[in-house]
Design an enzyme around this catalytic site. Structure first.
Site, short mmCIF file in Angstrom:
data_model
loop_
_atom_site.label_atom_id
_atom_site.label_comp_id
_atom_site.label_asym_id
_atom_site.label_seq_id
_atom_site.Cartn_x
_atom_site.Cartn_y
_atom_site.Cartn_z
CG ASP A 367 -7.07 -62.11 38.04
OD1 ASP A 367 -8.57 -62.74 38.38
OD2 ASP A 367 -7.01 -61.75 38.76
CD GLU A 370 -12.75 -64.27 34.01
OE1 GLU A 370 -13.02 -64.70 34.55
OE2 GLU A 370 -12.13 -62.39 33.72
CG ASP A 443 -12.64 -62.08 42.75
OD1 ASP A 443 -11.10 -62.83 43.05
OD2 ASP A 443 -12.92 -61.09 41.81
#
Length: 573
Positions: A367, A370, A443
């Site tokens: 997670d 990015e 999300d």
């Protein structure tokens, strides 16, 4: 220009006198180009190259390349303004772009996790991985940067991969309805034109080019239960006991940040999980696999052996002046491994020796890769990266940082559990992510709108080579109504990756939370998934061997029918 096979052509524009190629994070190192028999000749100012599928007309003086079907001489993709490059004298940076003729009957699909309707004609998109909390239909960019699209007409189709990791864009007639253009703010103009008989064949060819995945373990295709967060260990035991008591199948439980000590990676909170190995082994005995979240940030902590070793080996990212990149994320102030360096990827893989090799954790969940740092931004652009031997700034490495982390985590599972097929989940990635990981759409929110977007995104990801994809069923933020939860679980049971994940601050979202009637419907949906597992497993084997997508939009399956180009609610699974 070079030909990988009769239908795959690489076109690269080198600005200097000496071609200096770059490492490709998209094309699989294991890809073996079969080559093609070609015929070459000159005609009317063109140099022509023919294969069994394509006729390529090259206007060398104008630096233009046009693609035609060899049997019909029908134009597939032709240059309008062609290649362009603009340098910034004060920085040495360059913007590159190319302009193609957009045909009147042409429609576009793909580009990874974009949340809009499937047909991309008339739209403009950016490629720059971003943590877009509570995204909506027009949100762009999102978590993944998959610079591959398909063009469909009633009788013809082609695909195009823009193999450039810098911030890039695609303009499908938004600026000029007669022009398809794409480009980037740095790097080379380097693209692959892919042609075959059908859109599905083209996706297969693209997936083989960028790397087919390993067949996932059977359990990973079952149902996954997750929440931010399940803790302490008693809560995990109770969760599994409730699933078994109600007879609801469940193959995996995901543990979010709270299994860690102060949210630091590669630690266990000994108060909440005093016997992590005992818990993981007990769940495994009960048929439930444990999946752990792992973030890239390593907390600045002189007593943490991971941070100390990373510092001693100089494995953390640095700024242009040479100072360490230090930013806030979940554990607090962190440094960040440079995953674009092979040595760092190998080091990161070794860090899983305890969790994967000794404790028996069966899956990892990458997670925040990015990468994102607080508050809602990424690394400074002057951050330096090794980029596999061609050092660069973050402007070039940003879009592949998450994929390099995924490769390192995947390598850790292969190294420390060599007799087991790995399961890895990654939020971010580039073209070729499917070689290492499954993915989810990020999300989302508990709303009917997001249920619709989840269906679009999963179809689009499959069209972009990533069939092992799903959304947080029921929505991550908010609390769904009983009907919304039921319908979402029913839909998610027909996506590649089937996980119920939510933010605990809005209340529970387990299958039994919404009353007996909804529980019975949701149980039936999950059981239906398990009845289909032999079929799903077979389709994933076909995907792993040939690149053929598991989830198929109606337009891809029935591309000769133009009415399907605007229909996104239906798909083939």
């Amino acid at each position: 220009m070079c030909l990988a096979d009769a239908g795959i052509v690489r076109v690269t524009y080198f600005p200097g006198a000496v071609p200096e190629d770059e490492p490709s994070y998209a094309v699989s190192p294991g890809y073996s180009a079969p080559g093609a028999e070609i015929r070459e000749y000159d005609e009317d100012g063109f140099h022509v190259v023919e294969t069994s599928l394509l006729r390529i007309r090259i206007r060398t003086e104008e630096q233009k390349v046009d693609f035609y079907d060899v049997a019909t001489d029908e134009p597939l993709l032709t240059d309008e303004g062609g290649f362009g490059r603009e340098s910034k004298d004060w920085t040495g940076d360059a913007r590159v772009w190319i302009r193609k003729n957009l045909q009147e009957t042409e429609h576009f699909f793909g580009l990874g996790d974009k949340p809009c309707a499937l047909n991309l004609r008339g739209k403009y998109f950016s490629m720059w991985g971003a943590d877009h909390y509570d995204f909506h239909e027009e949100s762009d960019p999102l978590y993944k940067s998959i610079p591959f699209f398909l063009s469909l007409r009633e009788r013809k189709a082609y695909g195009l991969l823009f193999d450039n990791t810098c911030r890039s864009y695609f303009d499908f007639g938004a600026t000029d309805e007669k022009v398809l253009s794409f480009g980037s703010f740095g790097g080379l103009m380097n693209y692959y034109f892919i042609y075959d008989n059908t859109p599905l064949d083209i996706i297969s060819a693209y997936t083989r080019l960028t790397g087919t995945p390993e067949l996932p373990p059977l359990w990973a295709l079952g149902y996954h239960q997750s929440k931010w967060s399940y803790y302490p260990d008693k809560a995990v035991y109770n969760l599994v006991e409730r699933f078994r008591g109600l007879g609801i199948p469940c193959d995996a439980v995901h543990l979010d940040h709270h299994y860690m000590e102060r949210k630091e990676g590669f630690t266990w909170d000994k108060q909440n999980f005093p016997d992590a190995e005992g818990m993981v082994r007990a769940l495994e005995k009960d048929g439930v696999k444990t999946v752990l979240i792992v973030n890239p940030g390593v907390k600045v902590n002189s007593v943490n052996p991971v941070w100390k070793e990373g510092m001693e080996r100089n494995y953390f990212c640095r700024r242009s002046e040479g100072n360490l990149l230090s930013e806030e994320v979940w554990p607090g102030l962190c440094n960040f491994p440079d995953f674009t360096a092979p040595a760092v990827r190998g080091w990161w893989a070794d860090l899983f020796s305890r969790d994967i090799g000794k404790i028996g954790v069966r899956g990892l969940w990458n997670d925040m890769n990015e990468p994102v740092v607080f508050p809602d931004r990424t690394f400074p652009m002057d951050t330096r990266h090794e980029y596999d031997g061609m050092p660069c700034s973050h402007e070039k490495a940003h879009n592949i940082y998450g994929q390099c982390m995924a490769e390192a985590s995947w390598l850790g599972m292969k190294r420390h559990a060599p007799d087991r097929r790995p399961f890895l989940l990654s939020r971010s990635g580039f073209a070729g992510l499917q070689r290492f990981a499954a993915t989810w759409t990020g999300d989302n929110r508990s709303s009917w709108e997001h249920l619709k977007l989840a269906n679009f995104q999963c179809q689009r990801l499959a069209a972009s080579g990533i069939s092992f994809a799903g959304a947080d069923a029921g929505g991550f933020m908010g609390h769904p109504t009983p009907e919304l939860f039921c319908r979402w679980m029913q839909m998610a049971s027909f996506h590649g990756f089937f996980r119920n994940h939510s933010s605990g601050e809005f209340g529970g979202q387990e299958p039994w939370v919404f009353g007996q009637e909804v529980t019975s419907y949701v149980k039936a949906a999950i059981e239906g998934r398990y009845r289909l597992l032999p079929y799903i497993y077979t389709q994933f084997r076909r995907y792993a061997e040939t690149g053929m997508p598991v989830l198929r939009s109606l337009a891809l399956q029935c591309f000769t029918n133009k009415d399907t180009y605007w229909r996104g609610a239906e798909d083939f699974f």
